[in-house]
Enzyme design. Structure first.
Site, PDB file in Angstrom:
ATOM      1  N   THR A 370       0.866  -1.189   0.000  1.00 26.74           N
ATOM      2  CA  THR A 370       0.000   0.000   0.000  1.00 26.74           C
ATOM      3  C   THR A 370       0.897   1.232   0.000  1.00 26.74           C
ATOM      4  O   THR A 370       2.090   1.130   0.285  1.00 26.74           O
ATOM      5  CB  THR A 370      -0.977  -0.029   1.213  1.00 26.74           C
ATOM      6  OG1 THR A 370      -1.799  -1.176   1.082  1.00 26.74           O
ATOM      7  CG2 THR A 370      -1.853   1.194   1.324  1.00 26.74           C
ATOM      8  N   SER A 442      -8.744   0.560   6.382  1.00 26.54           N
ATOM      9  CA  SER A 442      -8.110   1.303   7.483  1.00 26.54           C
ATOM     10  C   SER A 442      -7.340   2.520   6.966  1.00 26.54           C
ATOM     11  O   SER A 442      -6.682   3.223   7.748  1.00 26.54           O
ATOM     12  CB  SER A 442      -7.122   0.404   8.230  1.00 26.54           C
ATOM     13  OG  SER A 442      -7.784  -0.711   8.743  1.00 26.54           O
TER      14      SER A 442
HETATM   15  O1  DON Z   1      -7.645  -0.817   2.961  1.00 29.94           O
HETATM   16  C1  DON Z   1      -6.999  -1.344   3.853  1.00 29.94           C
HETATM   17  O2  DON Z   1      -7.155  -1.087   5.021  1.00 29.94           O
HETATM   18  C2  DON Z   1      -5.907  -2.328   3.482  1.00 29.94           C
HETATM   19  N1  DON Z   1      -6.223  -2.951   2.230  1.00 29.94           N
HETATM   20  C3  DON Z   1      -4.580  -1.630   3.466  1.00 29.94           C
HETATM   21  C4  DON Z   1      -3.460  -2.599   3.280  1.00 29.94           C
HETATM   22  C5  DON Z   1      -2.159  -2.105   3.759  1.00 29.94           C
HETATM   23  O3  DON Z   1      -1.999  -1.002   4.194  1.00 29.94           O
HETATM   24  C6  DON Z   1      -1.051  -3.072   3.684  1.00 29.94           C
HETATM   25  N2  DON Z   1       0.156  -2.512   4.205  1.00 29.94           N
HETATM   26  N3  DON Z   1       0.890  -3.018   4.931  1.00 29.94           N
END
Ligand code: DON
Length: 567
Positions: A370, A442
């Protein structure tokens, strides 16, 4: 003589008035532009677009698209995200919700076996794990309604990098190594991201000609270049051939939604953050409201840490109970973000005793993907954006003939009540799967400001995103700058599993002992986490600072207006 004075007086008065107005207007303009992203090529592309006459929103389109090309493990046009916008001319603020949504044919049992048990990895690897992407629609919307440049101009740097290639770095290698099995399992993925089935060595050029063509179709036709016609047909055919359930209607009916951001206050600061379907803003404001009931500055470190953990525990409990896609569930936003509600929760915090969380789940593996970026332009327009394809390299599935790597954001739904997702997050009815529904996130792109300072910040990090942003804001509230927000050691609690997770060296031995004595379970992590990018504009001092997390390979750059104009 007398008439001369009379003639001159209004002239001097006008000059003085003009001078005062000019000073006031100058104070409302940063006079510098700042961009902080996870990749130097994205930061460079953003500044290039500003120099070409674009504003922060054009730069955000360009930065998002470049990140989609050069950080394929983090975000992309096969994924989605949230773009929090502030328009300087009228103070208008909105959140572009470009979150993925479940295919219309999805239902709550999508990832369950006949016995009703969750089938491992089905919502993580391959075509069935992918939600309908939102990023292409969001970029077209951002360019059309907020930018000054054409979408084609803003996508230019990304198209060039997709065609000419970018160099593999150590982070790429680590992420590709982690997802090697799934990348090898899909020929188009292996061709795009591996070399003879292996992780490419550092410095290897990754060229993505199919992705360049897809981006060109978007540049030419806007969102229709992705959601309709040739690209849509290839996406649907490719997904269905690989076991997925997308339809042409899924793509044609995807819409970006502009949502009113969540707003809260903490020690004189105004917090503006992500609205549902992100849990970020609500959880952040809940935690800050709870903490407002305590005089954090005068507490010693163990008590301060304990109070933060107890605030986190309570906000994440509500996350699991109440939050989901606001178009599908009624969320009591006003109640959850009300200071009185938090006061009730603060009241049941014992000062030297950990509260129990009800339930038991194992700790989750860590995600390292992300992406977040922050932008401030010389006029004071701002963007905080956090974008994702979820797990490293998303679902690992590149749709043949498109270069589009699909997300595995479906794992952010609650596949079954009480069963944790890949970040150990549990949920229930509010975040159950339904056709067309957006999965709870999140991601927490955030603005923080008072009369003097304006901050733009956010980070990736799965379930830990919200507590990282909280820790960053507390640094700012203590008067510290972006270097401190992004660097500070981190810890996290999310109700379940009932443990404080913390970075190596974040806690001293004595702090660990005292937290354990209060009844907290401690879980030291092997590695640091997060990749925060923040900008601070101090209006009174006329100064702009930016910082990129030392845990990542990003670049924060402040450019004075005069040099923007000169180049
Ligand atoms: O939208 C979300 O909360 C997750 N898909 C975000 C994923 C994420 O931040 C992965 N990083 N470590």
């Amino acid at each position: 003589m007398r008439s001369n004075v009379l003639k001159k007086a209004p002239t001097w008065g006008l000059i003085l008035l003009f001078f005062i107005c000019f000073q006031l207007a100058a104070a409302e303009r940063p006079g510098s532009a700042a961009i902080a992203t996870a990749h130097p090529l994205a930061t460079a592309a953003g500044h290039h677009l500003l120099r070409a006459g674009g504003n922060a929103f054009d730069a955000a389109v360009g930065v998002s698209a470049v990140l989609a090309v050069v950080e394929p493990y983090s975000s992309g046009i096969g994924g989605g995200g949230f773009w929090l916008l502030h328009r300087a001319s009228d103070g208008f603020e909105t959140m572009l919700d470009g979150r993925e949504r479940a295919p219309l044919a999805a239902d709550r049992d999508l990832y369950l076996d006949q016995a009703g048990k969750v089938i491992p990895n089905l919502s993580i690897d391959g075509a069935l794990a992918a939600g309908i992407p939102g990023e292409p629609a969001a970029l077209a919307h951002l360019a059309r309604y907020y930018g000054r440049l054409s979408l084609a101009d803003s996508l230019g740097p990304a198209i060039r990098l997709a065609r000419e290639g970018f160099k593999v770095d150590s982070h790429y290698r680590r992420m590709a190594g982690w997802r090697l099995a799934v990348l090898r399992a899909h020929p188009a993925s292996a061709e795009q991201f591996l070399q003879q089935g292996e992780v490419p060595v550092e410095g290897t050029l990754i060229k993505q000609p199919d992705l360049a063509e897809t981006l060109e179709r978007i540049a030419l036709h806007g969102a229709d270049g992705f959601y309709k016609g040739e690209t849509a047909q290839r996406l649907v055919d490719g997904v269905r051939a690989a076991g997925g359930i997308w339809s042409l209607d899924d793509l044609a009916s995807y819409r970006v939604v502009e949502r009113q951001p969540i707003v809260g206050r903490y020690r004189g600061l105004k917090i503006t953050s992500a609205a549902p379907p992100s849990s970020g803003g609500i959880a952040l404001v809940t935690m800050l409201n709870i903490l407002q009931g305590f005089d954090l500055q005068s507490q010693d470190e163990p008590l301060r840490t304990h109070l933060l953990v107890e605030a986190m525990r309570r906000a994440y409990r509500d996350r699991a109970d109440y939050l989901g896609d606001p178009d599908y569930v009624d969320i009591p936003v006003d109640a959850l973000t009300h200071p009185w509600y938090a006061a009730g929760m603060a009241h049941d915090i014992q000062l030297h005793r950990a509260s129990p969380s009800v339930g038991n789940i194992p700790p989750a593996p860590e995600g390292q993907d992300t992406t977040h970026f922050s932008i401030l332009d010389k006029e004071g327009n701002r963007v905080a954006a956090t974008l994702s394809i979820n797990y490293p390299f998303g679902s690992g599935f590149v749709v043949p003939g498109t270069g589009v790597l699909l997300n595995d954001e479906m794992d952010d739904f609650s596949a079954s009540p009480g069963v944790p997702n890949v970040y150990g997050l549990v949920g229930g009815e509010a975040n159950a799967i339904a056709g067309g529904k957006r999965m709870l996130s999140s991601m927490t792109p955030t603005f923080v400001e008072d009369d003097r300072r304006v901050a733009i910040l956010g980070t990736p990090g799965g379930s830990r995103i919200i507590t990282m942003v909280l820790l960053g804001i507390l640094e700012m509230a203590d008067g510290k700058g972006p270097d401190s927000w992004v660097e500070r050691p981190r810890f996290h609690h999310q109700y379940l599993p009932d443990m404080i997770q913390f970075e190596p060296d974040a806690f001293s031995d004595s702090l660990k002992q005292q937290l354990t004595a209060m009844g907290h379970n401690l879980k030291p992590l092997d590695r640091q986490y997060g990749n925060m990018h923040g900008i601070l504009w101090d209006k009174r001092e006329g100064k702009v600072e930016a910082a990129s997390d030392p845990r990542g390979l990003g670049l924060a750059q402040v450019v004075k207006t005069s040099s923007q104009n000169r180049e």
